[in-house]
Design an enzyme around this catalytic site. Structure first.
Site, short mmCIF file in Angstrom:
data_model
loop_
_atom_site.label_atom_id
_atom_site.label_comp_id
_atom_site.label_asym_id
_atom_site.label_seq_id
_atom_site.Cartn_x
_atom_site.Cartn_y
_atom_site.Cartn_z
N CYS A 148 -4.54 13.08 13.74
CA CYS A 148 -5.32 12.00 13.67
C CYS A 148 -4.88 10.93 14.84
O CYS A 148 -4.07 11.39 15.64
CB CYS A 148 -5.40 11.17 12.26
SG CYS A 148 -3.44 10.04 12.38
N LEU B 24 7.98 19.41 6.98
CA LEU B 24 9.18 18.92 6.29
C LEU B 24 8.83 18.92 4.74
O LEU B 24 9.76 19.10 4.08
CB LEU B 24 9.65 17.64 6.73
CG LEU B 24 10.18 17.57 8.16
CD1 LEU B 24 10.38 16.23 8.88
CD2 LEU B 24 11.39 18.37 8.48
N LYS C 197 0.87 -1.02 -0.04
CA LYS C 197 -0.08 0.12 -0.13
C LYS C 197 0.78 1.37 -0.10
O LYS C 197 0.64 2.13 -0.78
CB LYS C 197 -0.78 0.25 1.33
CG LYS C 197 -1.44 1.35 1.65
CD LYS C 197 -2.40 1.55 2.81
CE LYS C 197 -1.58 1.73 4.08
NZ LYS C 197 -1.42 2.94 4.48
N ASN C 198 1.96 1.29 0.77
CA ASN C 198 2.69 2.66 1.02
C ASN C 198 3.65 2.84 -0.15
O ASN C 198 4.35 4.00 -0.03
CB ASN C 198 3.31 2.52 2.55
CG ASN C 198 2.05 2.99 3.39
OD1 ASN C 198 0.94 3.02 3.29
ND2 ASN C 198 2.70 2.53 4.81
N ARG D 47 0.67 14.24 12.74
CA ARG D 47 0.93 14.18 11.29
C ARG D 47 1.43 15.41 10.75
O ARG D 47 0.53 16.11 9.78
CB ARG D 47 -0.05 13.56 10.65
CG ARG D 47 -0.80 12.44 11.48
CD ARG D 47 0.04 10.95 11.20
NE ARG D 47 0.56 10.49 9.86
CZ ARG D 47 -0.17 9.73 9.09
NH1 ARG D 47 -0.90 9.02 9.36
NH2 ARG D 47 0.61 9.26 8.12
N ARG E 167 -8.72 -0.37 4.53
CA ARG E 167 -7.88 0.63 3.83
C ARG E 167 -6.48 -0.12 3.47
O ARG E 167 -5.89 0.30 2.37
CB ARG E 167 -7.82 1.69 5.00
CG ARG E 167 -8.59 2.43 5.09
CD ARG E 167 -8.36 3.68 6.07
NE ARG E 167 -7.11 4.41 5.58
CZ ARG E 167 -6.18 4.60 6.36
NH1 ARG E 167 -6.51 4.60 7.65
NH2 ARG E 167 -5.01 4.86 6.00
N ASP F 159 4.45 0.43 12.00
CA ASP F 159 3.36 -0.10 11.33
C ASP F 159 3.24 -1.44 11.91
O ASP F 159 2.10 -1.93 11.38
CB ASP F 159 3.37 -0.08 9.94
CG ASP F 159 3.08 1.41 9.39
OD1 ASP F 159 2.74 2.28 10.20
OD2 ASP F 159 3.58 1.65 7.95
#
Ligand code: EPU
Length: 420
Positions: free
Chosen positions: A115, A124, A22-23, A120, A398, A306
């Site tokens: 969140c 940067l 996903k990422n 978040r 997701r 994660d």
């Protein structure tokens, strides 16, 4: 709203095929905005975040077609971002900022708020784009970036918690079309950044050093279309490995990248799981009782944030005390109170969770709060005695392709139900 109903206590056994990451795929799809030519991306996981990214690109004017695990994106003509609330719905969509700036010389997205996992910020990302010559204006909850032209420069992108993954991606994408050479110091080293650089280079970009803290991008005049296969999802793979260990079973991960998973495999091995590697297949087996291990999340190649929640579920089942320290996102402990509903004994002390493991977990209704927290609850439910209902499954959809189907193939008693 859908829920997952799990009857726990069955050791998982069998094989699971790992989907695309996903990422990695989200910024790679955004990168297709950098060219007028068509791009073809393979091994695209069927996830709600990926569908949403497809919708964003379509709203920007790109043609987007999903077919099986391939997506074709043709951004022949694109329009400015306008007032889309991209980032509010999915934070990953911030990675359209760099490509839009490079292609259209301007972009506007809503400023992400905090969140459940932490603040978040995007300071940067903005620092990097400013270093390339962009003017950044924040007004009415939106961030506008604009530049007459982008000019390569040297910059340091390290922040409070280390490098930024999507910040590195954004600046790298913008710099591909800048004039001159850009050097990003303290760049994120995650495999997803390396995969994005590989796709950009296939499009004609000149990027070296991706995967190290210093990434150099020599700007080119234009990029062309490219075809790319996304890397396997190391977080999905780690989740099934941990589920196998937690249930006392034996799970083979097919098509994984063990070289992207060293920190997790090392901890699983320290905890007593047996790991066998055969090319891109990995088998995780629990031969005897597990041991408690301490974990600290860090930027790659350290233990990934994660996988922190999933590992906490495993430690809750493991006799002994484990200290789990979260160094990337300050409040990524939403799973703690839900794991407690199943009987886990966990105390939060600042950035650490002290897990007094080995309590008998028994099924209960629990609430998913974010993607990885949900995965932890599924793992705990699979190992618990009795029935666990994980509510708000949309969080898990997701980032996990067909999780209930994949777990059922491993023998889990899990089904999706419509719950109010
Ligand atoms: N940070 C700043 N300023 C910035 C950007 C980040 O201070 O401008 C801080 C963050 O607050 C955090 C740290 O830097 O403390 C690292 O955040 P990073 O920017 O690396 O996170 P991200 O790029 O927004 C990606 C993944 C996350 C994953 C993190 C860390 C995507 C779409 N998201 O987010 O994935 O946790 O990197 O590895 O790639 C998930 O998949 O569940 C997930 C949350």
């Amino acid at each position: 709203m859908e829920s997952l109903l799990i009857k726990g206590g069955v050791p998982l056994r069998g094989e699971v095929r790992i989907s695309g990451a996903k990422n990695a795929v989200l910024p790679i799809m955004a990168a297709a905005l950098l060219t007028e030519d068509p791009c073809v991306i393979h091994r695209v996981p069927k996830l709600s975040d990926v569908r949403f990214m497809g919708q964003i690109l379509a709203r920007l004017g790109a043609e987007v077609h999903f077919e099986g695990d391939t997506v074709r994106i043709h951004a022949r003509r694109i329009k400015g971002a306008g007032d889309y609330e991209l980032v509010r719905k999915m934070r990953g969509s911030i990675c359209v900022l760099g490509p839009l700036l490079a292609r259209l010389k301007k972009a506007s997205v809503s400023l992400p708020g905090g969140c459940v996992i932490g603040a978040r910020p995007i300071n940067l990302h903005l620092k990097g784009l400013e270093a390339l010559g962009a003017k950044v204006t924040i007004k009415g909850g939106y961030v506008d970036v604009a530049a007459k032209r982008l000019i390569g420069s040297a910059m340091f992108l390290g922040g409070r918690a280390g490098p930024t993954v999507l910040g590195t991606a954004n600046v790298m994408m913008a710099a591909t079309l800048a004039q001159g050479v850009t050097v990003i110091e303290s760049a994120a080293c995650e495999p997803e950044v390396v995969d994005l650089a590989a796709f950009l280079n296939a499009m004609g970009a000149r990027i070296t050093g991706a995967g190290s803290p210093t990434v150099t991008i020599a700007g080119v005049r234009q990029l062309h279309g490219a075809e790319h296969e996304v890397i396997p999802d190391r977080i999905e793979a780690a989740t099934y490995a941990i589920a196998g260990a937690a249930t006392g079973g034996e799970v083979t991960l097919r098509g994984a990248r063990p070289d992207h998973m060293r920190a997790v495999l090392d901890k699983l091995s320290d905890a007593g799981a047996k790991i066998e590697r055969n090319d891109s297949d990995l088998t995780i087996r629990r031969a005897g009782p597990l041991k408690a291990v301490d974990i600290t999340t860090l930027p790659y190649a350290g233990f990934p944030t994660d996988v922190q929640a999933q590992m906490m579920a495993l430690m809750a089942l493991t006799p002994g005390i484990s200290i789990i320290t979260e160094r990337i996102f300050e409040s990524r402990f939403m799973h703690v109170s839900e794991l407690a509903r199943l009987g886990a004994d966990i105390e939060i002390e600042g950035p650490s969770a002290i897990v007094k493991g080995g309590r008998l977990l028994t099924g209960a209704p629990v609430m998913a709060s974010d993607l990885r927290a949900s995965a932890a609850l599924v793992i705990a439910g699979l190992a618990a005695r009795g029935a666990t209902q994980v509510n708000r499954v949309y969080h898990i959809d997701r980032g996990y392709e067909n999780i209930d189907g994949k777990l059922r193939r491993l023998g889990a008693r899990i089904k999706r139900i419509e719950a109010s």
